[in-house]
Design an enzyme around this catalytic site. Structure first.
Site, PDB file in Angstrom:
ATOM      1  N   ASP A 191    -108.548  29.525  -7.085  1.00 34.91           N
ATOM      2  CA  ASP A 191    -108.125  28.207  -6.561  1.00 34.91           C
ATOM      3  C   ASP A 191    -108.732  27.178  -7.602  1.00 34.91           C
ATOM      4  O   ASP A 191    -109.660  27.337  -8.161  1.00 34.91           O
ATOM      5  CB  ASP A 191    -109.091  28.262  -5.239  1.00 34.91           C
ATOM      6  CG  ASP A 191    -108.392  29.083  -4.206  1.00 34.91           C
ATOM      7  OD1 ASP A 191    -107.240  29.467  -4.185  1.00 34.91           O
ATOM      8  OD2 ASP A 191    -109.333  29.405  -3.421  1.00 34.91           O
ATOM      9  N   ASP A 202    -101.199  28.393  -1.546  1.00 35.94           N
ATOM     10  CA  ASP A 202    -101.597  28.040  -0.245  1.00 35.94           C
ATOM     11  C   ASP A 202    -100.967  26.658   0.090  1.00 35.94           C
ATOM     12  O   ASP A 202    -100.525  26.761   1.348  1.00 35.94           O
ATOM     13  CB  ASP A 202    -103.073  27.828  -0.290  1.00 35.94           C
ATOM     14  CG  ASP A 202    -104.059  29.081  -0.792  1.00 35.94           C
ATOM     15  OD1 ASP A 202    -103.641  30.240  -0.278  1.00 35.94           O
ATOM     16  OD2 ASP A 202    -105.084  28.751  -1.273  1.00 35.94           O
TER      17      ASP A 202
END
EC number: 3.4.23.36
Length: 258
Positions: free
Chosen positions: A141, A173
């Site tokens: 991330d 995401d």
């Protein structure tokens, strides 16, 4: 029913997967994890911040030994199911907006499946003590929208008393989030005249690709006779039967002139 070619929608999926994986590999090779390698992009609220996520989207995870393995297997089945559903809807003439949204969701699912399946082996980022590096890779991330951080009040269930900051996420995401939001926001437009099982039927026309489409309910209504038409048909049938009984022809004959 007008079948659509699913190729353009899968092409979008492939492009988004490439962007997602390219961004993750770039962050892995060129950024330091944590605050040491943080890069501010817009002010103090939009940053690149490299973290490893062992669980689901936004850092959620299953807290037992084989939770990660179950999560990875679930992602694999979800990826296959979403891909099949995309083909299914395309062949039934679903609205393009719905197909684009599902293509984005599929891209997000595949992107995180790649991380979970292979990163533990090729990037060696599986958590310490994992039973196997396969299916235990940690998701990379990096997108950090830093709008709030602090301690959650004690009275809040589950998370009360814990330090919390805005979740850090990735391109995959984002694809899932945007795709789901599009479906929720435009669900009446996407499903108002479309049945995922029956699809939409084209009206008559010389060119099927340019023909307008009608929902199945409207086609059934048009094919059902109106009460007035049905009554007239019944009356005509009764008159014909009475004439046959009395030997009278239902169709008058015109005598020929000599």
């Amino acid at each position: 029913m007008i079948k659509k070619n699913p190729f353009p929608f899968f092409l979008l999926t492939v492009v988004l997967i490439a962007i997602d994986q390219g961004s993750k590999l770039a962050v892995h090779h060129y950024m330091e994890p944590g605050f040491a390698g943080q890069v501010k992009l817009i002010g103090d609220w939009f940053k690149l911040h490299y973290v490893l996520n062992p669980g689901m989207a936004f850092g959620m995870q299953l807290g037992y030994e084989y939770g990660k393995l179950l999560l990875s297997v679930f992602r694999l089945f979800a990826m296959v199911g979403i891909g099949y559903y995309l083909v299914h809807l395309a062949h039934r003439g679903a609205p393009n907006g719905l197909l684009w949204a599902i293509a984005m969701i599929l891209a997000g699912a595949v992107g995180n499946v790649i991380d979970s399946t292979f990163y533990g082996v090729f990037l060696h980022n599986a958590p310490y003590g994992s039973p196997t590096p396969w299916f235990h890779g940690q998701v990379i991330d990096m997108i950090f929208v830093d709008v709030w951080e602090g301690f959650i009040p004690e009275w809040v269930p589950v998370w009360g008393g814990q330090y919390y900051s805005t979740p850090i996420f990735n391109i995959a995401d984002s694809c899932i989030f945007i795709g789901v939001c599009l479906i929720l926001l435009f669900q009446r437009r996407f499903f108002g005249g479309f049945d995922p099982e029956d699809g939409m039927l084209p009206t008559s026309g010389p060119d099927a690709t340019q023909a307008s489409v009608l929902p199945m309910s409207e086609v059934e209504e048009e094919s059902t006779p109106t009460p007035a038409h049905s009554d007239r048909t019944d009356e005509s049938t009764d008159d014909t039967r009475r004439n046959d009984i009395h030997g009278v022809s239902a169709t008058p004959t015109i005598p020929k002139e000599d």
